[in-house]
Design a protein around this motif. Sequence first.
Motif, PDB file in Angstrom:
ATOM      1  N   LEU A 161    -141.561  50.391  42.855  1.00  0.00           N
ATOM      2  CA  LEU A 161    -140.870  50.666  41.597  1.00  0.00           C
ATOM      3  C   LEU A 161    -140.804  49.403  40.756  1.00  0.00           C
ATOM      4  O   LEU A 161    -140.604  48.310  41.285  1.00  0.00           O
ATOM      5  CB  LEU A 161    -139.446  51.156  41.894  1.00  0.00           C
ATOM      6  CG  LEU A 161    -138.513  51.408  40.724  1.00  0.00           C
ATOM      7  CD1 LEU A 161    -138.974  52.612  39.896  1.00  0.00           C
ATOM      8  CD2 LEU A 161    -137.079  51.630  41.227  1.00  0.00           C
ATOM      9  N   VAL A 162    -140.953  49.578  39.449  1.00  0.00           N
ATOM     10  CA  VAL A 162    -140.753  48.505  38.481  1.00  0.00           C
ATOM     11  C   VAL A 162    -139.518  48.868  37.662  1.00  0.00           C
ATOM     12  O   VAL A 162    -139.445  49.949  37.086  1.00  0.00           O
ATOM     13  CB  VAL A 162    -141.981  48.329  37.560  1.00  0.00           C
ATOM     14  CG1 VAL A 162    -141.734  47.234  36.534  1.00  0.00           C
ATOM     15  CG2 VAL A 162    -143.226  48.040  38.392  1.00  0.00           C
ATOM     16  N   VAL A 163    -138.538  47.967  37.650  1.00  0.00           N
ATOM     17  CA  VAL A 163    -137.293  48.154  36.904  1.00  0.00           C
ATOM     18  C   VAL A 163    -137.315  47.185  35.728  1.00  0.00           C
ATOM     19  O   VAL A 163    -137.379  45.973  35.934  1.00  0.00           O
ATOM     20  CB  VAL A 163    -136.062  47.873  37.790  1.00  0.00           C
ATOM     21  CG1 VAL A 163    -134.780  47.952  36.983  1.00  0.00           C
ATOM     22  CG2 VAL A 163    -136.025  48.817  38.977  1.00  0.00           C
ATOM     23  N   ILE A 164    -137.281  47.724  34.513  1.00  0.00           N
ATOM     24  CA  ILE A 164    -137.319  46.879  33.321  1.00  0.00           C
ATOM     25  C   ILE A 164    -135.943  46.876  32.676  1.00  0.00           C
ATOM     26  O   ILE A 164    -135.421  47.928  32.292  1.00  0.00           O
ATOM     27  CB  ILE A 164    -138.378  47.377  32.324  1.00  0.00           C
ATOM     28  CG1 ILE A 164    -139.756  47.417  32.998  1.00  0.00           C
ATOM     29  CG2 ILE A 164    -138.397  46.490  31.078  1.00  0.00           C
ATOM     30  CD1 ILE A 164    -140.831  48.076  32.166  1.00  0.00           C
ATOM     31  N   LEU A 165    -135.370  45.686  32.559  1.00  0.00           N
ATOM     32  CA  LEU A 165    -134.063  45.499  31.934  1.00  0.00           C
ATOM     33  C   LEU A 165    -134.303  45.289  30.443  1.00  0.00           C
ATOM     34  O   LEU A 165    -134.568  44.180  29.988  1.00  0.00           O
ATOM     35  CB  LEU A 165    -133.346  44.301  32.552  1.00  0.00           C
ATOM     36  CG  LEU A 165    -133.287  44.284  34.085  1.00  0.00           C
ATOM     37  CD1 LEU A 165    -132.661  42.990  34.590  1.00  0.00           C
ATOM     38  CD2 LEU A 165    -132.555  45.498  34.600  1.00  0.00           C
ATOM     39  N   VAL A 166    -134.257  46.359  29.692  1.00  0.00           N
ATOM     40  CA  VAL A 166    -134.712  46.371  28.302  1.00  0.00           C
ATOM     41  C   VAL A 166    -134.020  45.320  27.443  1.00  0.00           C
ATOM     42  O   VAL A 166    -134.680  44.602  26.691  1.00  0.00           O
ATOM     43  CB  VAL A 166    -134.546  47.785  27.695  1.00  0.00           C
ATOM     44  CG1 VAL A 166    -134.907  47.794  26.225  1.00  0.00           C
ATOM     45  CG2 VAL A 166    -135.392  48.786  28.462  1.00  0.00           C
ATOM     46  N   LYS A 167    -132.710  45.203  27.554  1.00  0.00           N
ATOM     47  CA  LYS A 167    -131.984  44.247  26.701  1.00  0.00           C
ATOM     48  C   LYS A 167    -132.216  42.798  27.111  1.00  0.00           C
ATOM     49  O   LYS A 167    -131.923  41.888  26.339  1.00  0.00           O
ATOM     50  CB  LYS A 167    -130.488  44.551  26.711  1.00  0.00           C
ATOM     51  CG  LYS A 167    -130.135  45.783  25.930  1.00  0.00           C
ATOM     52  CD  LYS A 167    -128.646  45.955  25.805  1.00  0.00           C
ATOM     53  CE  LYS A 167    -128.335  47.181  24.973  1.00  0.00           C
ATOM     54  NZ  LYS A 167    -126.894  47.365  24.800  1.00  0.00           N
ATOM     55  N   LEU A 168    -132.731  42.581  28.306  1.00  0.00           N
ATOM     56  CA  LEU A 168    -132.932  41.221  28.798  1.00  0.00           C
ATOM     57  C   LEU A 168    -134.396  40.813  28.832  1.00  0.00           C
ATOM     58  O   LEU A 168    -134.716  39.708  29.252  1.00  0.00           O
ATOM     59  CB  LEU A 168    -132.325  41.085  30.198  1.00  0.00           C
ATOM     60  CG  LEU A 168    -130.825  41.372  30.295  1.00  0.00           C
ATOM     61  CD1 LEU A 168    -130.368  41.288  31.739  1.00  0.00           C
ATOM     62  CD2 LEU A 168    -130.033  40.412  29.419  1.00  0.00           C
ATOM     63  N   ALA A 169    -135.276  41.690  28.409  1.00  0.00           N
ATOM     64  CA  ALA A 169    -136.707  41.404  28.389  1.00  0.00           C
ATOM     65  C   ALA A 169    -137.203  41.437  26.953  1.00  0.00           C
ATOM     66  O   ALA A 169    -136.736  42.234  26.147  1.00  0.00           O
ATOM     67  CB  ALA A 169    -137.459  42.442  29.229  1.00  0.00           C
ATOM     68  N   GLY A 170    -138.147  40.585  26.654  1.00  0.00           N
ATOM     69  CA  GLY A 170    -138.746  40.611  25.325  1.00  0.00           C
ATOM     70  C   GLY A 170    -139.558  41.880  25.128  1.00  0.00           C
ATOM     71  O   GLY A 170    -140.062  42.468  26.086  1.00  0.00           O
ATOM     72  N   HIS A 171    -139.687  42.298  23.878  1.00  0.00           N
ATOM     73  CA  HIS A 171    -140.427  43.519  23.544  1.00  0.00           C
ATOM     74  C   HIS A 171    -141.838  43.496  24.123  1.00  0.00           C
ATOM     75  O   HIS A 171    -142.292  44.484  24.708  1.00  0.00           O
ATOM     76  CB  HIS A 171    -140.459  43.690  22.025  1.00  0.00           C
ATOM     77  CG  HIS A 171    -141.158  44.919  21.572  1.00  0.00           C
ATOM     78  ND1 HIS A 171    -140.597  46.172  21.695  1.00  0.00           N
ATOM     79  CD2 HIS A 171    -142.381  45.102  21.024  1.00  0.00           C
ATOM     80  CE1 HIS A 171    -141.450  47.071  21.228  1.00  0.00           C
ATOM     81  NE2 HIS A 171    -142.538  46.446  20.814  1.00  0.00           N
ATOM     82  N   LEU A 196    -136.899  52.230  32.716  1.00  0.00           N
ATOM     83  CA  LEU A 196    -136.325  51.361  31.698  1.00  0.00           C
ATOM     84  C   LEU A 196    -134.817  51.503  31.761  1.00  0.00           C
ATOM     85  O   LEU A 196    -134.292  52.605  31.605  1.00  0.00           O
ATOM     86  CB  LEU A 196    -136.828  51.762  30.312  1.00  0.00           C
ATOM     87  CG  LEU A 196    -138.343  51.730  30.107  1.00  0.00           C
ATOM     88  CD1 LEU A 196    -138.714  52.394  28.793  1.00  0.00           C
ATOM     89  CD2 LEU A 196    -138.859  50.317  30.162  1.00  0.00           C
ATOM     90  N   LEU A 197    -134.131  50.401  31.999  1.00  0.00           N
ATOM     91  CA  LEU A 197    -132.661  50.423  32.035  1.00  0.00           C
ATOM     92  C   LEU A 197    -132.140  49.788  30.753  1.00  0.00           C
ATOM     93  O   LEU A 197    -132.404  48.621  30.494  1.00  0.00           O
ATOM     94  CB  LEU A 197    -132.136  49.660  33.249  1.00  0.00           C
ATOM     95  CG  LEU A 197    -132.428  50.265  34.611  1.00  0.00           C
ATOM     96  CD1 LEU A 197    -131.791  49.419  35.713  1.00  0.00           C
ATOM     97  CD2 LEU A 197    -131.923  51.690  34.697  1.00  0.00           C
ATOM     98  N   PRO A 198    -131.391  50.545  29.947  1.00  0.00           N
ATOM     99  CA  PRO A 198    -130.911  50.009  28.679  1.00  0.00           C
ATOM    100  C   PRO A 198    -129.791  48.980  28.838  1.00  0.00           C
ATOM    101  O   PRO A 198    -129.644  48.103  27.997  1.00  0.00           O
ATOM    102  CB  PRO A 198    -130.413  51.250  27.926  1.00  0.00           C
ATOM    103  CG  PRO A 198    -130.132  52.249  28.990  1.00  0.00           C
ATOM    104  CD  PRO A 198    -131.058  51.950  30.128  1.00  0.00           C
ATOM    105  N   ALA A 199    -129.015  49.092  29.899  1.00  0.00           N
ATOM    106  CA  ALA A 199    -127.907  48.155  30.098  1.00  0.00           C
ATOM    107  C   ALA A 199    -127.535  48.129  31.572  1.00  0.00           C
ATOM    108  O   ALA A 199    -127.390  49.169  32.198  1.00  0.00           O
ATOM    109  CB  ALA A 199    -126.706  48.571  29.270  1.00  0.00           C
TER     110      ALA A 199
END
Length: 108
Positions: free
Chosen positions: A53-63, A82-85
């Motif tokens: 699994l890949v977990v992307i911390l949207v608010k903490l990662a650049g676009h 994609l985790l928004p928060a």
Amino acid sequence: GRSVVVIGGEPRGDAADRIKEAFALTEVKWPKLTEHGSGLPMRAPIEQDDTALVVILVKLAGHLHVNEAVAYARDAGKACILLPAGYNPEQIAEGVMQQASRQLSAAT
């Protein structure tokens, strides 16, 4: 024997330990990325056979890193959420249920 890759923010050992324990993982891979730097450091961990699994911390990662991580995961056939928060185990579990449960079920 399964691992998770976390993209975004600064790698945090305590958070990685909680995620590892909650999901009985072998490893939590949290590549260090610079804000405007290359996303290549995340490619190898995403592509590794043990990554589930890949977990992307949207608010903490650049676009750009978000887009790259999604593409690397897709190309490697890995589930991606994609985790928004937040990124505690409960939020990850909810993200998996909403975004990737079918893909993870098919992979086991």
